[in-house]
Design a protein around this motif. Structure first.
Motif, mmCIF file in Angstrom:
data_model
loop_
_atom_site.group_PDB
_atom_site.id
_atom_site.type_symbol
_atom_site.label_atom_id
_atom_site.label_comp_id
_atom_site.label_asym_id
_atom_site.label_seq_id
_atom_site.Cartn_x
_atom_site.Cartn_y
_atom_site.Cartn_z
ATOM 1 N N LEU A 81 65.984 18.509 22.612
ATOM 2 C CA LEU A 81 66.228 18.091 21.512
ATOM 3 C C LEU A 81 65.085 16.520 20.984
ATOM 4 O O LEU A 81 64.075 16.205 19.903
ATOM 5 C CB LEU A 81 66.786 18.216 20.381
ATOM 6 C CG LEU A 81 66.994 19.648 19.972
ATOM 7 C CD1 LEU A 81 68.147 20.144 19.295
ATOM 8 C CD2 LEU A 81 65.870 20.579 19.332
ATOM 9 N N PHE A 82 65.550 15.626 21.849
ATOM 10 C CA PHE A 82 65.740 14.004 21.414
ATOM 11 C C PHE A 82 63.808 13.927 21.738
ATOM 12 O O PHE A 82 63.144 13.338 21.258
ATOM 13 C CB PHE A 82 66.122 13.129 22.141
ATOM 14 C CG PHE A 82 66.172 11.562 22.500
ATOM 15 C CD1 PHE A 82 66.779 11.259 21.798
ATOM 16 C CD2 PHE A 82 65.684 10.887 23.113
ATOM 17 C CE1 PHE A 82 66.394 9.831 21.516
ATOM 18 C CE2 PHE A 82 64.649 9.590 23.062
ATOM 19 C CZ PHE A 82 65.629 8.762 22.687
ATOM 20 N N VAL A 83 63.397 14.268 23.034
ATOM 21 C CA VAL A 83 61.872 14.121 23.866
ATOM 22 C C VAL A 83 61.038 14.973 22.845
ATOM 23 O O VAL A 83 60.092 14.686 22.808
ATOM 24 C CB VAL A 83 62.184 14.609 25.980
ATOM 25 C CG1 VAL A 83 62.870 13.033 26.219
ATOM 26 C CG2 VAL A 83 62.304 16.349 25.882
ATOM 27 N N PHE A 84 61.723 16.288 22.480
ATOM 28 C CA PHE A 84 61.258 16.655 21.635
ATOM 29 C C PHE A 84 60.510 16.047 20.501
ATOM 30 O O PHE A 84 59.285 16.470 19.609
ATOM 31 C CB PHE A 84 61.835 19.075 20.895
ATOM 32 C CG PHE A 84 60.338 18.911 20.229
ATOM 33 C CD1 PHE A 84 59.761 19.736 20.881
ATOM 34 C CD2 PHE A 84 61.032 19.458 19.524
ATOM 35 C CE1 PHE A 84 58.793 20.521 19.953
ATOM 36 C CE2 PHE A 84 61.079 21.001 18.311
ATOM 37 C CZ PHE A 84 59.537 21.036 18.748
ATOM 38 N N TYR A 85 61.631 15.112 19.596
ATOM 39 C CA TYR A 85 61.230 15.247 19.019
ATOM 40 C C TYR A 85 59.917 13.489 18.891
ATOM 41 O O TYR A 85 59.036 13.921 17.814
ATOM 42 C CB TYR A 85 62.022 13.957 18.237
ATOM 43 C CG TYR A 85 62.305 15.369 17.011
ATOM 44 C CD1 TYR A 85 63.213 14.900 15.740
ATOM 45 C CD2 TYR A 85 63.472 16.521 17.260
ATOM 46 C CE1 TYR A 85 63.634 15.273 14.563
ATOM 47 C CE2 TYR A 85 64.418 17.204 16.202
ATOM 48 C CZ TYR A 85 64.346 16.470 14.816
ATOM 49 O OH TYR A 85 64.635 17.349 14.314
ATOM 50 N N PHE A 86 60.166 13.258 19.898
ATOM 51 C CA PHE A 86 59.054 11.912 20.233
ATOM 52 C C PHE A 86 57.659 12.695 20.546
ATOM 53 O O PHE A 86 57.239 11.902 20.441
ATOM 54 C CB PHE A 86 60.031 11.359 20.981
ATOM 55 C CG PHE A 86 60.438 9.900 19.884
ATOM 56 C CD1 PHE A 86 60.040 9.204 19.487
ATOM 57 C CD2 PHE A 86 61.620 10.392 20.908
ATOM 58 C CE1 PHE A 86 61.290 8.644 19.285
ATOM 59 C CE2 PHE A 86 63.035 8.603 19.958
ATOM 60 C CZ PHE A 86 62.763 8.745 19.132
ATOM 61 N N GLY A 87 57.450 13.924 21.517
ATOM 62 C CA GLY A 87 56.120 14.370 22.011
ATOM 63 C C GLY A 87 55.685 14.654 20.680
ATOM 64 O O GLY A 87 54.526 14.732 20.997
ATOM 65 N N LEU A 94 64.140 8.558 13.821
ATOM 66 C CA LEU A 94 66.021 7.525 13.682
ATOM 67 C C LEU A 94 66.580 8.867 14.583
ATOM 68 O O LEU A 94 66.952 8.283 15.263
ATOM 69 C CB LEU A 94 65.719 6.805 12.879
ATOM 70 C CG LEU A 94 66.979 6.694 12.705
ATOM 71 C CD1 LEU A 94 66.783 4.893 13.248
ATOM 72 C CD2 LEU A 94 67.838 5.442 10.652
ATOM 73 N N LEU A 95 66.186 9.752 14.088
ATOM 74 C CA LEU A 95 66.998 10.825 13.938
ATOM 75 C C LEU A 95 67.488 11.315 15.157
ATOM 76 O O LEU A 95 68.347 11.783 14.915
ATOM 77 C CB LEU A 95 66.552 12.341 13.088
ATOM 78 C CG LEU A 95 66.058 12.262 11.731
ATOM 79 C CD1 LEU A 95 66.022 13.707 11.471
ATOM 80 C CD2 LEU A 95 67.812 12.528 11.231
ATOM 81 N N PRO A 96 66.536 11.471 16.814
ATOM 82 C CA PRO A 96 66.830 11.248 17.480
ATOM 83 C C PRO A 96 68.167 11.001 18.041
ATOM 84 O O PRO A 96 69.029 11.520 19.267
ATOM 85 C CB PRO A 96 65.962 11.681 18.592
ATOM 86 C CG PRO A 96 64.848 11.560 17.292
ATOM 87 C CD PRO A 96 65.318 11.138 16.152
ATOM 88 N N MET A 156 61.420 13.376 30.954
ATOM 89 C CA MET A 156 62.177 12.654 30.380
ATOM 90 C C MET A 156 64.043 13.339 30.299
ATOM 91 O O MET A 156 64.552 12.461 30.204
ATOM 92 C CB MET A 156 61.794 12.374 29.569
ATOM 93 C CG MET A 156 60.802 11.847 29.357
ATOM 94 S SD MET A 156 60.079 10.247 29.691
ATOM 95 C CE MET A 156 60.122 10.467 31.616
ATOM 96 N N ALA A 157 63.866 14.954 30.098
ATOM 97 C CA ALA A 157 64.715 14.996 29.581
ATOM 98 C C ALA A 157 66.480 15.073 30.996
ATOM 99 O O ALA A 157 67.074 14.107 30.562
ATOM 100 C CB ALA A 157 65.090 16.218 29.390
ATOM 101 N N PRO A 158 65.635 15.123 32.234
ATOM 102 C CA PRO A 158 66.989 15.473 32.966
ATOM 103 C C PRO A 158 67.285 13.360 33.248
ATOM 104 O O PRO A 158 68.367 12.996 32.829
ATOM 105 C CB PRO A 158 65.759 15.545 34.908
ATOM 106 C CG PRO A 158 64.910 17.010 33.827
ATOM 107 C CD PRO A 158 64.676 16.361 32.779
#
Length: 889
Positions: A619-625, A665-667, A597-599
């Motif tokens: 960090l965006f995908v980490f939060y949702f994971g 919401l944070l990401p 997802m990050a790429p």
């Protein structure tokens, strides 16, 4: 709550403990002659990991330089230990007996050790073959992949095994006609593929396993010994002493205790069981329904995985994959984690208000103190800690100058002095005991007295942070010294306290220390089994992407579904990260979602003109994971909490996710506003480079984000000063969004860019100051679809020069004037925009052209929209004050 001897609530955590064992450490504990096999091998594994990271001037000199392992060998031995232990500790079949190891698991353990050690024993021959595998190489590689698959199924369950199998299937069959053209790749021979995955460091033994072997293990071991020595109970009682007497106090204490546990914990499920065994029954006792009590613990524990410095052991992977310094990553991740926890505390407070709850009985001394005295005590404590911190910092700096070669020895002496002082203080008080949450509760502990019994638990954490943040040692070496300090504490705290108490019970205290050390070492290794297996399996996913470019297929799919909308793309990525993360531990979770997802975020956001640093996307995908841990129907943390609370796990998961909406919401916010990550993005050679914001910008970001998150929490909970109606909820949501993204409102009023035709690029470059960034829109034929024309935005910085041509001469792109348009030549390899060759077909019939050139418009400050946001909040408060029946705070 008191300090008398007690045990955990009988039966309360049975299912939770079983879930932790099955997911994190392995449920099998054999009896008889096999009883010492798993602990013994786990102990050897921990000692091996300490040996390979220790400075060679110490233990290396004792055993000689002949016993030195390179990074590749460490990875292979690391996975060998994991495959052996997973065969012994995790049953292969659901109905398998847990009190003995069957014969076939001994065979699987031996086979796992062999396929890994084959790489160590034949390293020179394998290097000489360089991609030309022998029959034995193919057999070992095939067996290795199968054994990793079996280990994944045993330690991590079916979800990750399915994901890994799909990727392997794509490698071997992705070139066949059954796949559409857009998904098909060139293919690879069986020998090339298996060599790629097993015989080199592009697959199983890749970066992820390397980070597991050299960094993650030590941090997990550090946390396991710290927990076993009593720090977990210490943090829980501190949290209850500070917050238990407040409205909804046990729930607030659960939030703080889980946050403190998250500093060193690598598992949200273990965090739920460790703190939830105590906090959930007390929450129920004060009036929280079972599902809400479990959901508070779930939300607290999943957020603990977002808390630096460990972040569920994924922090080191994020740093490695993004090329970000570990110390910088800790700073970037700090503010969102703090804001999220503050908002969760407020949600708990709102729930207590809605339910009409009170706190637990405060200690008599606490009741007698005035608020001013409490605040004064807090400030004095804070000042004492600050003075101690400054004394350690400047004291060590002075000693390093006085004795240049004895810095580490001086640090050890200071640590020892503070440690002895802490134990003298602790010895004058009774040791903390694990309280029974079902026992009659008379009063809360005194936080100050509890703190004095366990100040020495804070020392290793201070050492870790000091070495990483101040001394700038590597994370691995910092973790090594912190772990050695923790081992010293585990072995000596009870005997030294016994000596200070007159020597009574010295023998039993010494045995207790040895037992805590042993179980901490074994527990750390057992906690690492699924992480090591997960990072090895995730290497297959990463290896597939590097071999086939599979992430481009995923990107094309998401791009087509999003229909060109950046927000829709982010929502799709968030949903897919939630789905991919279900049922996976934190580290495997992050590797899977980030690899795919990050790429996608980086490439699609760039095509829409939003240039973000890689660390923000990861960090965006980490939060949702991480949020997948409490997302039904799989949410394992919700099942663990429900096992303790007696509530419904699905309802607990939905309620926990409801509490975690503010985290979700944070990401989105830090993607569009990187100030929330305390970073400012500058462009160097056309690429985004993150730098830290100044102090006042960071303070403003913290204050505004905190207020916005509290208002958002009030809107989602439908309660602020009183129960909110629809109109008030909408106003609160609007106020929160204005605070979070004032720039979006400003864009509606004033366009952010002034666009001019691409043919004016040289005039624009000449009109702006050198060093100004300008945005260029390139349009060309899609590299993967010759029937489609795409547009991509790039950002360049003008150089010094007298003319526009001079100022754009060295940006990495060549422009040609072709009539009334500017065409773009294919960028050379190794230049900043070489990646455009993967997006555009520069040799198509229609050339790549510069469509528009854009410069930033001069606009009013975006902070002007804070005014209507605060006016909306004030208006809601005025309306609700008339209906308010209980104090808001």
């Amino acid at each position: 709550m008191n300090h008398s001897t007690s045990t955990h609530a009988p039966g309360a955590a049975t299912s939770g403990d079983e879930l932790v064992a099955s997911v994190d450490t392995g449920a099998r504990n054999p009896l008889g002659w096999q009883a010492w096999l798993i602990p013994g091998i786990a102990m050897v594994w921990s000692l091996f990991q300490l040996y390979v990271i220790q400075p060679q001037f110490w233990l290396g000199n004792l055993v000689g330089n002949s016993v030195v392992f390179n990074n590749t060998e460490i990875r292979a031995i690391h996975l060998a230990f994991a495959l052996v232990l997973v065969a012994m500790a995790f049953p292969l079949f659901a109905k398998a007996k847990l009190d003995r190891i069957p014969w076939y698991d001994f065979l699987l353990a031996a086979a796992g050790a062999f396929v890994c050690l084959y790489l160590v024993l034949n390293a020179d021959q394998i290097a000489r073959r360089s991609g030309l595998p022998t029959t034995m190489d193919l057999a070992v590689s095939t067996a290795g992949l199968l054994l990793v698959g079996i280990a994944v199924y045993r330690a991590l369950g079916l979800p990750l095994l399915i994901v890994v199998s799909v990727f392997l299937a794509y490698v071997f069959f992705g070139s066949s006609d059954i796949f559409p053209d857009v998904m098909r790749w060139a293919g690879a021979s069986y020998g090339k593929a298996t060599w790629h995955f097993w015989m080199q460091t592009e697959g199983v033994f890749g970066v992820a396993l390397g980070v597991s072997a050299t960094l993650i293990f030590l941090f997990v071991l550090f946390g396991a010994i710290l927990e076993r020595a009593g720090a977990g109970n210490f943090f829980i009682q501190i949290a209850f002493g500070l917050l238990g007497h407040l409205r909804g106090g046990p729930a607030k204490a659960a939030v703080v205790a889980s946050g403190l546990s998250g500093i060193y914990s690598g598992s949200s499920i273990a965090n739920v069981v460790t703190t939830g065994t105590f906090t959930i029954p007390l929450m129920k006792k004060t009036g929280f329904p079972a599902e809400k009590a479990g959901a508070v613990e779930v939300a607290s524990s999943t957020n603990g995985q977002l808390t630096p410095p460990v972040m569920g052991a994924a922090a080191f992977l994020i740093a490695e994959f993004t090329g970000t310094a570990y110390t910088d990553l800790i700073v970037y991740a700090f503010l969102p984690a703090i804001v999220s926890y503050i908002a969760l505390l407020y949600i708990v407070h709102l729930e207590a208000l809605k339910l009409g709850l009170q706190g637990l009985p405060a200690h008599a001394d606490t009741k007698a103190k005035s608020r001013a005295r409490k605040m004064g005590g807090f400030l004095v404590g804070f000042l004492i800690l600050a003075v101690l911190g400054l004394a350690v910092h400047f004291g060590l700096g002075f000693l390093r100058q006085m004795f240049p070669g004895g810095g580490m020895l001086a640090a050890m002496c200071i640590f020892l002095a503070f440690y002895i002082l802490c134990l003298i203080i602790a010895a004058g008080r009774p040791d903390l005991k694990v309280d029974d949450p079902d026992a009659p509760l008379h009063e809360m502990p005194r936080a100050g007295q509890v703190a004095l019994t366990g100040l020495h638990f804070v020392l290793p954490i201070i050492i870790l942070l000091y070495l990483v943040m101040v001394e700038r040692l590597s994370p691995g070496l910092s973790a090594f010294w912190a772990t050695m300090a923790m081992i010293f504490i585990a072995l000596t705290q009870h005997p030294i306290k016994a000596l200070f108490r007159g020597g009574r019970g010295l023998g039993s205290a010494t045995l207790q220390g040895i037992e805590e050390f042993f179980h901490g070492m074994v527990g750390g290794a057992r906690n690492m089994i699924p992480i090591a297996v997960a990072t090895g399996a995730a290497g297959i996913i990463v290896g597939t992407i590097s071999l086939t470019g599979a992430h481009q297929v995923v990107g094309a799919l998401i791009e087509s579904l999003a229909g060109g909308s950046l927000m829709a793309m982010l929502i799709l990525v968030a949903v897919m990260s939630l789905v991919l993360g279900m049922g996976l531990p934190t580290t495997a979770n992050y590797i899977v979602v980030s690899s795919l997802m990050a790429p996608v975020i980086l490439s699609l956001a760039a095509s829409e003109g939003l240039i973000i640093p890689a660390v923000a996307a990861h960090l965006f995908v980490f939060y949702f994971g991480i949020l997948a841990d409490d997302t039904p129907p799989v949410g394992l943390a919700a099942y663990a909490a429900a096992g303790i609370s007696g509530g419904d796990p699905i309802k607990t998961g939905f309620q926990g996710f409801g509490y975690d909406i503010r985290t979700a919401l944070l990401p989105f916010l830090f993607i569009f506003n990187t100030e929330l990550l305390l970073m400012h993005v500058e462009f160097v050679d056309g690429q985004p480079v993150a730098t830290f914001v100044d102090f006042f910008t960071g303070l403003k970001a913290f204050l505004i984000a905190t207020v916005a998150m509290l208002v958002f929490a009030a809107a989602t909970q439908r309660y602020f000063f009183a129960k909110s109606n629809i109109f008030e909820t909408v106003m609160l949501l609007a106020a929160a969004l204005l605070l979070f993204r004032p720039g979006a409102a400003l864009d509606m009023v004033q366009p952010p860019f002034i666009a001019q035709p691409g043919s004016a690029v040289y005039q624009v470059a000449e009109s702006v100051e050198p060093g100004t960034t300008i945005r260029l829109e390139l349009t060309g034929t899609d590299f993967n679809n010759i029937d489609k024309r795409n547009s991509i935005f790039i950002v360049v910085r003008t150089n010094e020069g007298a003319t526009g041509q001079d100022r754009l001469a060295d940006i990495g792109l060549d422009f040609l004037e072709d009539g009334d348009q500017i065409t773009v030549e294919e960028p050379f390899p190794a230049t900043p925009f070489a990646y455009l060759s993967q997006d555009f077909d520069f040799y198509a019939d229609e050339p790549v052209v510069l469509s528009t050139v854009q410069t930033r418009a001069e606009r009013m400050p975006k902070e002007i929209f804070y005014i209507p946001a605060f006016l909306l909040i004030a208006f809601v408060i005025l309306m609700q004050r008339r209906r308010q029946t209980v104090p808001a705070f």
